[in-house]
Design an enzyme around this catalytic site. Structure first.
Site, short mmCIF file in Angstrom:
data_model
loop_
_atom_site.label_atom_id
_atom_site.label_comp_id
_atom_site.label_asym_id
_atom_site.label_seq_id
_atom_site.Cartn_x
_atom_site.Cartn_y
_atom_site.Cartn_z
N LYS A 54 0.84 -1.24 0.22
CA LYS A 54 -0.13 -0.11 0.07
C LYS A 54 0.96 1.24 -0.03
O LYS A 54 0.70 2.20 -0.76
CB LYS A 54 -0.85 -0.04 1.13
CG LYS A 54 -1.52 1.37 1.59
CD LYS A 54 -2.50 1.19 2.74
CE LYS A 54 -1.71 1.57 4.03
NZ LYS A 54 -1.29 2.88 4.52
N ASN A 55 1.83 1.31 0.72
CA ASN A 55 2.66 2.42 0.97
C ASN A 55 3.58 2.90 0.10
O ASN A 55 4.36 3.72 0.07
CB ASN A 55 3.26 2.59 2.46
CG ASN A 55 2.32 2.78 3.48
OD1 ASN A 55 0.97 3.00 3.24
ND2 ASN A 55 2.54 2.49 4.76
N ARG A 101 -4.84 10.61 4.56
CA ARG A 101 -3.85 11.72 4.58
C ARG A 101 -2.87 11.89 3.56
O ARG A 101 -2.18 12.71 3.14
CB ARG A 101 -3.03 11.56 6.10
CG ARG A 101 -3.80 11.42 7.22
CD ARG A 101 -2.74 11.11 8.23
NE ARG A 101 -1.92 12.20 8.46
CZ ARG A 101 -1.94 13.40 9.20
NH1 ARG A 101 -3.19 13.56 9.52
NH2 ARG A 101 -1.23 14.21 9.09
N CYS A 124 -4.94 12.67 13.47
CA CYS A 124 -5.74 11.40 13.23
C CYS A 124 -5.45 10.50 14.48
O CYS A 124 -4.90 10.90 15.57
CB CYS A 124 -5.11 10.71 11.86
SG CYS A 124 -3.87 9.59 12.23
N ARG A 132 0.50 14.22 13.41
CA ARG A 132 1.11 14.03 12.11
C ARG A 132 0.82 15.35 11.32
O ARG A 132 0.31 15.49 10.49
CB ARG A 132 0.20 12.84 11.51
CG ARG A 132 0.37 11.47 12.35
CD ARG A 132 -0.50 10.60 11.40
NE ARG A 132 0.40 10.09 10.40
CZ ARG A 132 -0.14 9.25 9.48
NH1 ARG A 132 -1.23 8.52 9.86
NH2 ARG A 132 0.72 8.80 8.62
N ASP A 172 4.54 0.32 12.01
CA ASP A 172 3.21 -0.20 11.34
C ASP A 172 3.20 -1.84 11.93
O ASP A 172 2.26 -2.36 11.50
CB ASP A 172 3.36 0.00 9.95
CG ASP A 172 3.12 1.36 9.42
OD1 ASP A 172 2.65 2.15 10.29
OD2 ASP A 172 3.37 1.38 8.23
N ILE A 201 7.78 6.65 17.01
CA ILE A 201 7.34 7.54 15.94
C ILE A 201 6.24 8.27 16.11
O ILE A 201 6.16 9.41 15.68
CB ILE A 201 7.14 6.59 14.74
CG1 ILE A 201 8.64 5.69 14.61
CG2 ILE A 201 6.94 7.14 13.55
CD1 ILE A 201 9.69 6.17 14.00
N ARG A 220 -8.54 -0.50 4.44
CA ARG A 220 -7.67 0.37 3.77
C ARG A 220 -6.22 -0.34 3.40
O ARG A 220 -5.66 0.13 2.48
CB ARG A 220 -7.53 1.33 4.97
CG ARG A 220 -8.65 2.29 5.45
CD ARG A 220 -8.12 3.42 6.21
NE ARG A 220 -7.24 4.25 5.46
CZ ARG A 220 -6.77 5.18 6.03
NH1 ARG A 220 -7.02 5.73 7.15
NH2 ARG A 220 -5.97 6.07 5.29
#
Ligand code: EPU
Length: 424
Positions: A22-23, A92, A116, A121, A309, A331, A403
């Site tokens: 995804k990223n 985002r 969020c 962020r 993540d 993070i 998502r």
């Protein structure tokens, strides 16, 4: 709205094929805005977030078609340069179009994302970076309006913290700038390497891939790209952790083990057997050996450190261990939303600031409960807890999972899990 039901207590056995990341897909789709013509992107996962960025391209005037995992995107005519709040508030990563729109057209107007579920962020690094190229950025009515007369001017940019999408945005702005740009303290995530490969394939000149200093010599124009999205390391990691939590033998296929250095080490340290192939990883923890699972500390860090993540998922695993551990989230300031839900399933977790102390309750320490998903990775930690818990877990708000996890129910069922969706 749908909920997910997990009947826990069954070991997982078998193979699961990992989807495209995804990223990586999100910035690579945004990067198609840099050059007119038809771009070809392979191995693109079909997720809620990839659909959102494609609707964003629709809004801007680009056209696209999907054939299986391949996307054909034609960004020849960009009619608009504005991205609405409706899109940014759902995702985002919509801010990723700022860099390419500025590079190609010298203007962009994008709604400023709010906070969020995992933290504030801000996008100040992106905005400060654009200003270094000579761009004027105004904030009005919740929108950032960025404008430059003529071409962006090559510059130096330094990040206080290595930001993933910040690095991607600066890269995409710099490739069409006049002169050379040096980005210091850049993020080094593999998804950035994938974007650099795409940009270089389009004719960009970039040195320093994989390092924290990137040098970009601007070019006058770029050609359309043909590129494959790398496998999703977070999806692969999630299935490996699930295998350790439920016990059994899980092989993740079509992945890149070298993108998971920290997790594979931590899983081995916890007592699971981890076998690494060229494009696969097998995790084995016999159900009878689950009571030997050790508590292992983790501290989230920018790549190649332990990924934030995969923090929530590892915490779910640690609640089943036979020891104590400390999980440090460095993070994001608010990424422990899963803690309260895991506690409802019987987990013993104390938090203080960004530290969580987990006292494992052993392999049978969790019991199924109705729980609520709060963000994508927190939701997957609840699925993992549900797979290991006795009886039934019902997870509400599973749109978060959609998502970022392609065919989650089918993939888990393929491993022998008893899991399905129902109307909430
Ligand atoms: N930060 C700032 N200012 C900025 C940008 C970042 O202060 O302008 C701070 C953030 O608040 C955070 C840190 O820097 O404390 C790092 O954030 P980063 O910018 O790297 O995060 P991101 O680019 O917004 C991406 C992923 C996230 C992942 C983080 C960290 C995408 C689309 N998103 O976010 O993925 O958690 O990097 O690795 O690539 C997810 O997939 O579930 C997800 C949240």
């Amino acid at each position: 709205m749908e909920k997910m039901i997990v009947e826990g207590g069954r070991p997982l056995e078998g193979e699961v094929v990992i989807s495209g990341a995804k990223n990586a897909a999100l910035p690579l789709i945004a990067a198609t805005l840099l050059a007119p013509g038809v771009h070809v992107l392979r191995n693109v996962p079909d997720l809620r977030d990839t659909r959102t960025i494609l609707s964003l391209l629709d809004e801007l005037g680009a056209t696209w078609r999907r054939d299986g995992g391949t996307l054909f995107i034609d960004s020849s005519s960009i009619a608009y340069t504005e991205v609405s709040y409706d899109l940014v508030k759902t995702m985002r990563a919509s801010v990723l179009v700022l860099g390419p729109l500025l590079g190609r057209l010298g203007r962009a107007k994008v709604s400023l994302p709010g906070g969020c579920a995992i933290g504030e962020r801000p996008i100040n690094f992106h905005i400060n970076g654009f200003e270094r190229f000579g761009v004027t950025c105004h904030l009005e009515h919740g929108y950032v309006e960025a404008l430059i007369d003529g071409r962006l001017q090559g510059t130096t940019v330094y990040f206080d913290i290595p930001s993933v999408t910040g690095t991607e945005n600066i890269l995409m702005a710099a490739v069409l700038a006049e002169g050379t740009t040096i980005l210091r303290n850049a993020a080094r995530e593999p998804e950035i390497g994938n974007l650099i490969d795409m940009l270089v394939g389009m004719g960009a000149e970039i040195d320093g891939k994989g390092s924290s200093q990137l040098t970009i010599r601007g070019v006058d124009q770029l050609q359309p790209a043909e590129i494959e999205i790398i496998p999703d390391r977070i999806e692969a990691g999630t299935y490996l952790i699930a295998g350790a939590a439920a016990g059994g033998e899980v092989t993740v296929r079509d992945c890149r083990p070298e993108h998971l250095p920290a997790l594979l080490d931590k899983l081995a340290e916890s007592g699971a057997r981890v076998t690494v192939g060229e494009r696969s990883v097998t995790l084995c923890l016999e159900p009878r050996d689950r009571n030997r699972l050790k508590g292992v500390d983790i501290k989230t860090m920018p790549y190649p450190g332990y990924p934030t993540d995969l923090q929530a998922q590892f915490m779910a695993l640690m609640t089943l261990s036979n020891g104590m551990c400390v999980i440090r989230e460095t993070i994001f300031e608010n990424r422990f939303m899963h803690v309260a839900e895991l506690r409802r399933m019987g987990a013993d977790i104390r938090t203080e600031g960004n530290n969580a102390v987990v006292t494992g309750r052993g392999p049978n320490g969790l019991s199924g409960a109705p729980v609520m998903a709060t963000d994508l990775r927190a939701s997957s930690s609840l699925v993992i807890a549900g797979l290991a818990a006795a009886n039934r877990t019902e997870i509400a708000r599973i749109y978060h999972l959609e998502r970022g996890y392609e065919n989650l129910v089918a993939k888990l069922s393929g491993l022998g899990a008893s899991v399905w969706k129902e109307k909430a």
